[in-house]
Write a protein that holds these residues in place. Structure first.
Motif, PDB file in Angstrom:
ATOM      1  N   ASP A   1       3.891   4.438   3.436  1.00 34.55           N
ATOM      2  CA  ASP A   1       3.524   3.927   2.115  1.00 34.55           C
ATOM      3  C   ASP A   1       4.659   3.132   1.491  1.00 34.55           C
ATOM      4  O   ASP A   1       4.430   2.092   0.853  1.00 34.55           O
ATOM      5  CB  ASP A   1       3.132   5.086   1.199  1.00 34.55           C
ATOM      6  CG  ASP A   1       1.828   5.733   1.618  1.00 34.55           C
ATOM      7  OD1 ASP A   1       1.088   5.114   2.401  1.00 34.55           O
ATOM      8  OD2 ASP A   1       1.557   6.866   1.178  1.00 34.55           O
TER       9      ASP A   1
ATOM     10  N   LEU B   1       4.510  -0.978   0.534  1.00 33.56           N
ATOM     11  CA  LEU B   1       4.772  -1.593  -0.761  1.00 33.56           C
ATOM     12  C   LEU B   1       5.926  -2.589  -0.679  1.00 33.56           C
ATOM     13  O   LEU B   1       5.881  -3.663  -1.289  1.00 33.56           O
ATOM     14  CB  LEU B   1       5.077  -0.523  -1.806  1.00 33.56           C
ATOM     15  CG  LEU B   1       3.888   0.249  -2.380  1.00 33.56           C
ATOM     16  CD1 LEU B   1       4.343   1.196  -3.473  1.00 33.56           C
ATOM     17  CD2 LEU B   1       2.843  -0.686  -2.932  1.00 33.56           C
TER      18      LEU B   1
ATOM     19  N   LEU C   1      -1.132  -3.205  -5.476  1.00 36.23           N
ATOM     20  CA  LEU C   1      -2.130  -2.731  -4.519  1.00 36.23           C
ATOM     21  C   LEU C   1      -3.479  -3.406  -4.738  1.00 36.23           C
ATOM     22  O   LEU C   1      -4.193  -3.700  -3.769  1.00 36.23           O
ATOM     23  CB  LEU C   1      -2.280  -1.213  -4.639  1.00 36.23           C
ATOM     24  CG  LEU C   1      -1.044  -0.385  -4.256  1.00 36.23           C
ATOM     25  CD1 LEU C   1      -1.279   1.086  -4.549  1.00 36.23           C
ATOM     26  CD2 LEU C   1      -0.687  -0.581  -2.795  1.00 36.23           C
TER      27      LEU C   1
ATOM     28  N   ASN D   1       2.567   6.050  -5.641  1.00 37.52           N
ATOM     29  CA  ASN D   1       3.020   4.664  -5.575  1.00 37.52           C
ATOM     30  C   ASN D   1       3.962   4.319  -6.729  1.00 37.52           C
ATOM     31  O   ASN D   1       4.862   3.494  -6.567  1.00 37.52           O
ATOM     32  CB  ASN D   1       1.807   3.727  -5.574  1.00 37.52           C
ATOM     33  CG  ASN D   1       1.008   3.824  -4.292  1.00 37.52           C
ATOM     34  OD1 ASN D   1       1.370   3.279  -3.262  1.00 37.52           O
ATOM     35  ND2 ASN D   1      -0.115   4.548  -4.345  1.00 37.52           N
TER      36      ASN D   1
ATOM     37  N   VAL E   1      -4.734  -2.372   1.812  1.00 37.53           N
ATOM     38  CA  VAL E   1      -4.560  -0.963   1.430  1.00 37.53           C
ATOM     39  C   VAL E   1      -5.602  -0.098   2.121  1.00 37.53           C
ATOM     40  O   VAL E   1      -5.279   0.955   2.695  1.00 37.53           O
ATOM     41  CB  VAL E   1      -4.657  -0.810  -0.105  1.00 37.53           C
ATOM     42  CG1 VAL E   1      -4.656   0.668  -0.493  1.00 37.53           C
ATOM     43  CG2 VAL E   1      -3.515  -1.534  -0.785  1.00 37.53           C
TER      44      VAL E   1
END
Length: 698
Positions: free
Chosen positions: A657, A661, A576, A553, A583
């Motif tokens: 992912d 984000l 997160l 991340n 998540v």
């Protein structure tokens, strides 16, 4: 206004503020973590120097070819032993001596021979028969029959007995077989038949070998190689099918992701009413039943799962799971929408599916350099000769020179002693530093391998972030987003990638050292040490998993904002944590889809390969080639299909992912106004009841 939620954000950082100049991955950025970049370059220079030193001193022939008692290679071209590829031990029983563990060499004479002995023969019998010429080839080179029997055996010129042997790893080992409880060496054995007579069962041995299908390792390898030579093109076809299925699965996720997830959930929803009712009725019925109050922990694991249905806790757990599915419905929908959006992003950046080949190539280079350096380091020792003597001798295990030993004082004081090659080692500073160089070699491998993986993650994240932050998709998508992201990662963030890879490499090398210490402590009876080692291994395993998650991340934030590693890791972690439920749901939904995809692809291709190579189906006019072992191409296709599917899904997982984000950042940065519009897809806006307001002039 900025302190409306101080208690919530105070624990998990401050959300991103609106920036009117932010339109996706920042192009005008600077270099980050320069010190780590310098350290990486210096480490690479040192790694190259270690490789050069290892290649200068090392000799990989010591691994490939066995060495005789004089330290000479067996079977190497250009030497006097060129036609003698096998190593023969005079008395292999002595190889079971504890001295072997200390000196890494059997305390018995060893010579190179053309072939291993194939008959049982003693020196005393051979000396007075026609078999002596055959026996002489297993004596030391240059042996002359001018000594007595006792003197020959005492000087170690010839072995006392020959035993039928088979080559294994270029070394002659006794060919021992068992037939009906009788232990046999080679093709003969001596046993009592009940009348005191000696029986020869050579014919029974041959029959047993044929019946049991006894094959040498070389024959097995040759048959497997033959299978590859006749089936390689069919294997390639199977792998191409796996690649096509992986690509098709990713494309279909755009349309079928919701169906795949909701089919499973709808099956639960269809029985929700009855399920809750039935669970509650069972829970109520068992309330007064004896033994129903036993907890699941007290019951432990049972092979008969029906036992759990008689516990109240089981039905209570079912009720909780059903209610969780109902309350998490909206977050599951968001996860499905992100997965569909990821499929669109991959469709617009199709070259991203080929990037795993770049990562695979770079990893192969790292593995090849590490392996070759490790081999050269392990073979860069010098031949060490030591004194061996079966009788008591004060000079045993002392170093010696084989050329001057016959006339030395040690030889005169210990007539039965012999100067024999012991092992490869040395007493110089370089030889004492070999263990440290091997550890450095392993550490650099972990560092460079993690750097290669980090480079791939930042590159893919930058490309997919460019897609998300394009307001009009795909019109606002920049040209060649993957190559642009790759260039930015190398130009500006080599230091940040090296920093993240360094942290992970340190943890991994500690885990390797712990595994090594654990192997050394297995023989110990110290329970405290074993418990401590188990706890340390568990803690560092968890730490490695967490660092991998945090690094992944952090690399996404680096690709978007161009910040250093620590800032990116902190911002990603807090982002997160502010959305921890989303998540968890997204992680489980994507894990389910990827598991389903891998099972579908590997299972389908594996079943197709099984039916084809076992001649159960035919493709047009061609049939499967005749094979020695049909499982060879089948296993190759299955393993290759899994690796291909894993490569495709790793790209897809990085895309999910990254978009996730970006989605969370989008929610915090923007409010849907004309000045601050949402960049998320219309499906996500509809799920969250968000809209982009039009400008006042329109």
């Amino acid at each position: 206004m900025g302190d409306e939620r101080p208690h919530y954000y105070g624990k998990h950082g401050t959300p991103q503020k609106y920036d009117p100049t932010f339109k996706g991955p920042i192009y005008n950025r600077g270099c980050t973590d320069i010190i780590c970049c310098v350290f990486l370059l210096l480490a690479i220079v040192g790694y190259v120097a270690v490789g050069i030193i290892a290649w200068t001193h090392g000799d990989p022939r010591k691994v490939i070819y066995p060495t005789d008692s004089r330290g000479e290679f067996c079977g190497q071209k250009g030497t006097k032993n060129e036609n003698k590829p096998y190593l023969f031990y005079f008395n292999i029983v002595k190889c079971a001596s504890p001295l072997v563990l200390l000196e890494f060499q059997c305390p018995t004479p060893q010579i190179c021979v053309e072939k291993c002995p194939d008959r049982y023969l003693t020196y005393l019998n051979a000396r007075s028969s026609r078999d002596f010429e055959y026996y002489k080839q297993f004596c030391v080179p240059g042996f002359k029959n001018n000594k007595g029997v006792a003197e020959v055996l005492q000087d170690g010129d010839c072995p006392a007995v020959l035993i039928p042997s088979k080559p294994l790893a270029r070394r002659c080992f006794p060919a021992i077989h068992a037939y009906k409880g009788v232990l046999m060496v080679g093709n003969e054995t001596t046993y009592e038949d009940g009348h005191g007579s000696r029986k020869n069962i050579t014919d029974l041995v041959e029959g047993a070998k044929k019946a049991n299908g006894v094959l040498e390792a070389r024959q097995l390898a040759m048959r497997i190689f033959e299978d590859y030579t006749v089936s390689w093109y069919w294997i390639i076809i199977g792998l191409v099918i796996a690649m096509a299925m992986s690509l098709l699965f990713i494309i279909l996720l755009r349309f079928l992701a919701g169906i795949m997830v909701w089919v499973m959930i709808i099956m639960v929803i269809l029985v929700l009413g009855y399920g809750i009712f039935h669970c509650y009725m069972e829970y109520s019925r068992l309330r007064g039943e004896a033994g129903s109050d036993v907890s699941l922990v007290d019951l432990g694991f049972q092979t008969d799962f029906r036992v759990y249905l008689h516990l109240r806790q089981t039905w209570l757990a079912f009720i909780i799971i059903i209610l969780l599915l109902i309350f998490l419905r909206k977050r599951i929908l968001i996860a499905i929408a992100l997965i569909k959006e990821a499929s669109r992003a991959v469709g617009y950046v199709m070259c991203s599916l080929l990037y795993p080949l770049v990562t695979f190539f770079l990893l192969c280079l790292c593995i090849a350099y590490w392996a070759s350096t490790a081999v050269f380091l392990s073979t860069s020792n010098e031949a060490v000769y030591k004194i061996f003597d079966d009788s008591p001798c004060p000079f045993t295990a002392k170093t010696c020179n084989p050329e001057t030993f016959p006339s030395s004082n040690e030889s005169r004081q210990c007539p039965n002693a012999r100067c024999q090659f012991a092992f490869y080692g040395g007493e110089s500073g370089y030889h004492r530093a070999l263990l440290g160089l091997q550890i450095f070699n392993a550490f650099m491998f972990f560092w460079l391998a993690n750097f290669v993986l980090a480079l791939g993650q930042v590159t893919l994240a930058g490309a997919f972030a460019s897609y998300y932050w394009a307001l009009r998709k795909p019109d606002d998508l920049p040209a060649f987003p993957l190559f642009s992201a790759f260039g930015r990662a190398l130009r500006y963030h080599t230091g940040s990638l090296a920093f993240g890879a360094l942290i992970l490499a340190i943890v991994q090398i500690i885990r390797v050292i712990l595994e090594y210490l654990d192997q050394r402590l297995k023989a110990a009876e110290n329970k405290f040490a074993k418990c401590l080692m188990t706890c340390l291994k568990c803690c560092f395993w968890c730490l490695e998993k967490f660092i991998k998650f945090l690094n992944r991340n952090a690399y996404i934030m680096i690709a978007i904002y161009g910040t250093n590693f620590c800032t990116s890791a902190r911002n990603a972690f807090f982002l997160l944590m502010r959305n921890i439920i989303r998540v968890a749901v997204l992680d489980k939904v994507t894990d389910f889809l990827f598991l389903l995809g891998k099972l579908l692809i590997v299972g389908s291709v594996g079943i197709l390969a099984f039916f084809f190579f076992t001649h159960r189906i035919r493709i047009v006019q061609d049939t499967a080639p005749p094979l020695n072992y049909y499982w060879v191409p089948i296993l190759t296709v299955i393993v290759g299909s899994y690796l291909i599917a894993h490569g495709f899904f790793s790209v897809y997982g990085m895309c999910v992912d990254t978009l996730f984000l970006c989605f969370l950042e989008d929610l915090e940065r923007n409010d849907g106004s004309a000045e601050r519009p949402y960049f998320m897809s219309s499906t996500l806006k509809k799920l969250l009841n968000k809209t982009n307001k039009k400008a006042a002039e329109s």
